[in-house]
Design an enzyme around this catalytic site. Structure first.
Site, PDB file in Angstrom:
ATOM      1  N   ASP A  26       0.986  -7.796   2.433  1.00 14.41           N
ATOM      2  CA  ASP A  26       1.089  -6.445   1.906  1.00 14.41           C
ATOM      3  C   ASP A  26       2.426  -5.702   2.071  1.00 14.41           C
ATOM      4  O   ASP A  26       3.777  -4.865   2.424  1.00 14.41           O
ATOM      5  CB  ASP A  26       0.375  -6.169   3.238  1.00 14.41           C
ATOM      6  CG  ASP A  26       0.425  -3.558   2.845  1.00 14.41           C
ATOM      7  OD1 ASP A  26       0.787  -3.849   1.942  1.00 14.41           O
ATOM      8  OD2 ASP A  26      -0.924  -3.335   3.438  1.00 14.41           O
TER       9      ASP A  26
ATOM     10  N   HIS B  53       0.510  -1.257   0.053  1.00 15.30           N
ATOM     11  CA  HIS B  53      -0.189   0.076  -0.269  1.00 15.30           C
ATOM     12  C   HIS B  53       1.287   0.809   0.185  1.00 15.30           C
ATOM     13  O   HIS B  53       0.423   2.263  -0.038  1.00 15.30           O
ATOM     14  CB  HIS B  53      -1.213   0.031   1.079  1.00 15.30           C
ATOM     15  CG  HIS B  53      -0.466   0.169   2.564  1.00 15.30           C
ATOM     16  ND1 HIS B  53      -0.228  -0.648   3.356  1.00 15.30           N
ATOM     17  CD2 HIS B  53      -0.192   1.556   2.697  1.00 15.30           C
ATOM     18  CE1 HIS B  53       0.184  -0.376   5.188  1.00 15.30           C
ATOM     19  NE2 HIS B  53       0.101   0.984   4.708  1.00 15.30           N
TER      20      HIS B  53
ATOM     21  N   SER C  71       3.851   2.091   8.388  1.00 14.54           N
ATOM     22  CA  SER C  71       3.423   1.332   6.757  1.00 14.54           C
ATOM     23  C   SER C  71       5.112   0.617   7.123  1.00 14.54           C
ATOM     24  O   SER C  71       5.442   2.142   6.448  1.00 14.54           O
ATOM     25  CB  SER C  71       2.936   1.508   6.306  1.00 14.54           C
ATOM     26  OG  SER C  71       1.529   1.183   6.713  1.00 14.54           O
TER      27      SER C  71
HETATM   28  N1  ARG Z   1      -5.100   0.644   7.097  1.00 15.24           N
HETATM   29  C1  ARG Z   1      -3.211   0.714   6.936  1.00 15.24           C
HETATM   30  C2  ARG Z   1      -2.894   2.529   6.837  1.00 15.24           C
HETATM   31  O1  ARG Z   1      -3.581   3.293   8.048  1.00 15.24           O
HETATM   32  C3  ARG Z   1      -3.114   0.415   5.951  1.00 15.24           C
HETATM   33  C4  ARG Z   1      -3.995   1.353   4.448  1.00 15.24           C
HETATM   34  C5  ARG Z   1      -4.562   0.698   3.152  1.00 15.24           C
HETATM   35  N2  ARG Z   1      -5.371  -0.258   3.154  1.00 15.24           N
HETATM   36  C6  ARG Z   1      -6.022   0.310   2.593  1.00 15.24           C
HETATM   37  N3  ARG Z   1      -6.973  -1.530   2.365  1.00 15.24           N
HETATM   38  N4  ARG Z   1      -6.865   1.593   1.817  1.00 15.24           N
HETATM   39  O2  ARG Z   1      -2.168   2.626   5.772  1.00 15.24           O
HETATM   40  N1  ASP Z   2      -1.479   1.524   8.432  1.00 16.89           N
HETATM   41  C1  ASP Z   2      -0.593   2.314   8.751  1.00 16.89           C
HETATM   42  C2  ASP Z   2       0.582   2.732   7.479  1.00 16.89           C
HETATM   43  O1  ASP Z   2       0.247   2.646   6.099  1.00 16.89           O
HETATM   44  C3  ASP Z   2      -0.090   1.831   9.744  1.00 16.89           C
HETATM   45  C4  ASP Z   2      -0.948   1.972  11.288  1.00 16.89           C
HETATM   46  O2  ASP Z   2      -1.674   3.325  11.061  1.00 16.89           O
HETATM   47  O3  ASP Z   2      -0.765   1.575  11.855  1.00 16.89           O
HETATM   48  O4  ASP Z   2       1.268   3.679   8.053  1.00 16.89           O
END
Ligand code: ARG
Ligand code: ASP
Length: 707
Positions: free
Chosen positions: A226, A91, A642
């Site tokens: 990921d 991502h 991330s």
């Molecule tokens: N929650 C994670 C972060 O804050 C991954 C986000 C990417 N994935 C998604 N399905 N939007 O970055």
């Molecule tokens: N998914 C988040 C990021 O992109 C990580 C988190 O918020 O825990 O950094």
């Protein structure tokens, strides 16, 4: 009996730091922190993590950013070969993968694997920062503002920061960045080398990289692979250089060794990275406002936006590609905000803070500069309440509502350069570039529906009349808000690439003037002016809050001398440590800490796009046995972490951080060790995909694998 309970309770309340909470500054792993880490199982020394006179693990950590703002790291990466190979999340590379994708080469859908370095793909504008060293500059900066207050202080501080940064950069090829810590009571200077040639090396298909998609996002159990691979290139001298085909793979001072030993419940883990923003020391009033006003309004606006975008994506494959990164972005914070409300409420965070504030008030009685802080907080947050609601509408629904508003804002800013423009042809060409980039991933019909929804929301939000600027005051337009939006779009040059390009090809001051009289442009300008006005009022309050936050931090440290404080995340280099651990998510639900391939087969559902496991993966799975896929641990992380390398007690790479678990996503405001978990992809799954799925053994060959 009762005294024992009281003593036990007060011990709980007074216990210095909650186990596993904290994001520590690697350059300052003072005695206490490193001892805690070693007690928790860590086998190396503080110098193994951060040293300036020899190579240390920090040299293998990369902050990913963009040219122009390289210090606001959007993600973290880890160097895993002596040829500058970097591993980060899928991502994190999403927009790069998307930029190289088309209907013919759909790398988002199919994945991408460079067979050799010649096939690696350049990503203009992407930067990779490597930290050289960190210095405490508190004294110098605070001396520069010692006698000043308010705006005067702000100004002097800004100047002093700029001066110290420039001095640190002088005569070097490094870049310096000073940031406030502990609510601006301390300042540290970080010095980086910023590499500007970062190429895409490999990425699995989205069906692996974001398996589970937005459905599983922010939740456990997880089964996403990921990860993606990049490579840093440098000039002849191994120093940062602009992209050039002849650049060479960067030779790092250190790279991570990868262990195939895996992790088990209870194992020590450590996360390196660039966590973005946390606010762990806010008062109860701030938490209440977040739960009651701030998050709900933003959620409501994004829900409307997402409904439109998702419908469009489901209707057409090209639209799916175009909107893939945008939708993921909008949905990501939208979902997190909802989790925050749940967690902050469930864990009674505001109530707990209120109890602390009551104790504080008793403690502070009679102490000058301490007394009355809570009251001041109450007053300032009360004054902020309506403003923040209006601000969310002005920005989320307004300036960032329909996408075209963004384009108009950019072009209006550029139009101001016209009077000074000598070379009109070059100017027009550069505008045209902006416009092309915008329309590459744009669909006017979708955006028109978004605008309609935003106008409807503005007018039905129950906002105070004065908070709705005239340009969006349409409570009940004839034919509805769709009709209104359609009309605005039809009369606009900014929503039609051909028409806009024609206008730009003969743009001059007069025609720019005319363009800006179009109703949609007027609307954008009106919302913009409204947002500016709100920004002014808000930043006045914020200025006072900043001062209060500083006083609060100092007082809190004085009141709790035994507590081990860590600074809030601020996009600087940190280390968090903890252990692999399952958790009790809800009544009667206990989650184990590891997931395996079996779970992918269980979730697989060709009828649900987020759960389409690729056929080839399923074939491999049948033969592979039970490969581990993801794990959860108690490391305190946030957005920006991330792609962070997750290391074991020996400092070997065991995984890659990519998310947090739903029940604990309020950890940006309150970390609770029993429920807060970071989610990582197991490095063994990563190796399995690279080696078995992609057949890219040459990449595995670059890495150092250890037992
Ligand atoms: N929650 C994670 C972060 O804050 C991954 C986000 C990417 N994935 C998604 N399905 N939007 O970055
Ligand atoms: N998914 C988040 C990021 O992109 C990580 C988190 O918020 O825990 O950094």
């Amino acid at each position: 009996m009762r005294t024992i309970i009281i003593i036990a309770l007060s011990c709980l309340i007074l216990s210095p730091a909650r186990a596993d909470e904290g994001m520590w500054i690697p350059a300052l792993l003072n005695k206490y922190t490193i001892e805690e880490m070693q007690k928790a199982g860590f086998k190396l020394s503080a110098e193994d993590i951060y040293a300036i006179n020899r190579a240390s693990l920090k040299d293998a950590v990369v902050g990913l950013g963009r040219e122009g703002q390289p210090f606001s790291h959007s993600c973290t990466g880890g160097i895993i070969s002596d040829e500058g190979l970097v591993i980060t999340n899928h991502h994190c590379s999403h927009s790069m993968i998307q930029a190289h994708s088309s209907l013919e080469h759909n790398y988002l859908r199919d994945g991408f694997w460079a067979r050799d370095k010649g096939e690696e793909l350049a990503n203009p504008g992407i930067t990779a920062s490597i930290l050289s060293r960190v210095e405490d500059v508190t004294e110098e900066l605070l001396a520069a503002v010692a006698t000043k207050t308010g705006e005067e202080r702000e100004k002097a501080l800004k100047e002093a920061i700029a001066r110290v940064e420039r001095a640190a950069e002088e005569g070097t090829n490094t870049r310096a960045s000073i940031k406030p810590y502990f609510n601006g009571t301390r300042y540290f200077l970080s010095i980086f080398k910023i590499y500007r040639d970062v190429r895409l090396v490999g990425a699995p298909p989205s069906a692996i990289g974001s398996f589970g998609g937005d459905t599983d996002n922010w939740t456990w159990p997880r089964h996403s692979g990921d990860f993606s691979l990049l490579r840093i290139y440098a000039g002849e001298d191994n120093e940062p250089a602009a992209y050039a085909p002849g650049n060479r793979p960067y030779k790092p001072a250190a790279s991570f060794k990868i262990t195939t030993r895996g992790v088990q419940e209870g194992d020590f883990t450590m996360v390196f990275g660039y966590p973005g923003t946390t606010r762990e020391y806010l008062p109860s009033f701030a938490i209440e406002q977040l739960v009651e006003v701030d998050n709900p309004s933003k959620i409501k606006i994004r829900t409307a936006k997402l409904d439109v975008i998702k419908r469009a994506m489901a209707s057409d494959e090209l639209l799916r590609i175009k909107y893939s990164a945008k939708a993921a972005n909008v949905a990501n914070a939208w979902k997190k905000w909802q989790g925050e409300i749940k967690g902050l409420t469930r864990f009674r965070v505001a109530e707990e803070k209120r109890e602390l504030e009551e104790r504080f008030t008793r403690w502070a009685a009679g102490k000058p500069e301490r007394e009355g802080l809570v009251e001041q907080y109450r007053r300032l947050y009360a004054g902020r309440r309506d403003l923040i609601l209006a601000w969310n509408y002005a920005t989320e629904a307004g300036t960032r509502g329909a996408e075209v508003m963004n384009l108009i804002a950019t072009l209006r800013r550029r139009f101001r350069e016209l009077p000074d423009t000598r070379d009109l042809a070059a100017y027009r060409a550069s505008l045209q570039e902006t416009v092309d980039a915008f329309f590459k991933n744009y669909d006017a019909a979708t955006d028109r529906q978004v605008l309609a929804e935003m106008l409807r929301l503005y007018n039905s939000a129950g906002l105070d009349e004065q908070w709705i600027p005239d340009v969006v005051k349409f409570p009940d337009p004839p034919g509805g808000h769709e009709r209104l939006a359609a009309d605005l779009f039809a009369r606009s040059s900014f929503t039609d690439p051909a028409r806009l390009s024609r206008a730009i090809s003969r743009l001059d001051a007069r025609s720019a003037e005319r363009l800006q009289r179009e109703p949609l442009c007027r609307m954008q300008e009106g919302i913009d002016r409204f947002a500016e006005q709100l920004r002014g009022s808000l930043s006045e309050i914020q200025g006072q809050l900043d001062g209060l936050d500083r006083a609060w931090m100092v007082a809190l440290m004085e009141m709790q001398p035994e507590r081990h404080f860590y600074p809030d995340a601020n996009s600087t280099f940190r280390v968090a440590f903890g252990k692999v651990a399952g958790y009790e998510a809800m009544d009667a639900i206990y989650y184990k800490p590891n997931t395996t391939l079996a779970g992918i087969m269980q979730k697989d559902n060709q009828g649900i796009p987020d759960y389409n496991a690729p056929a080839r993966l399923k074939e491999l799975l049948a033969a592979a046995g039970n490969v581990p896929v993801c794990f959860v641990a108690t490391n305190h992380t946030t957005g920006g972490n991330s792609g962070s390398p997750v290391l074991n007690a020996d400092g070997h790479l065991v995984g890659l951080n990519f998310d947090r678990a739903w029940e604990g996503v309020m950890s940006d405001y309150a970390y609770r060790p029993e429920i807060c978990r970071n989610i990582s992809v197991d490095i063994r799954y990563v190796l399995f995909i690279i080696d078995k799925y992609a057949g890219a053994n040459h990449l595995v060959g670059e890495m150092t694998l250890v037992e």
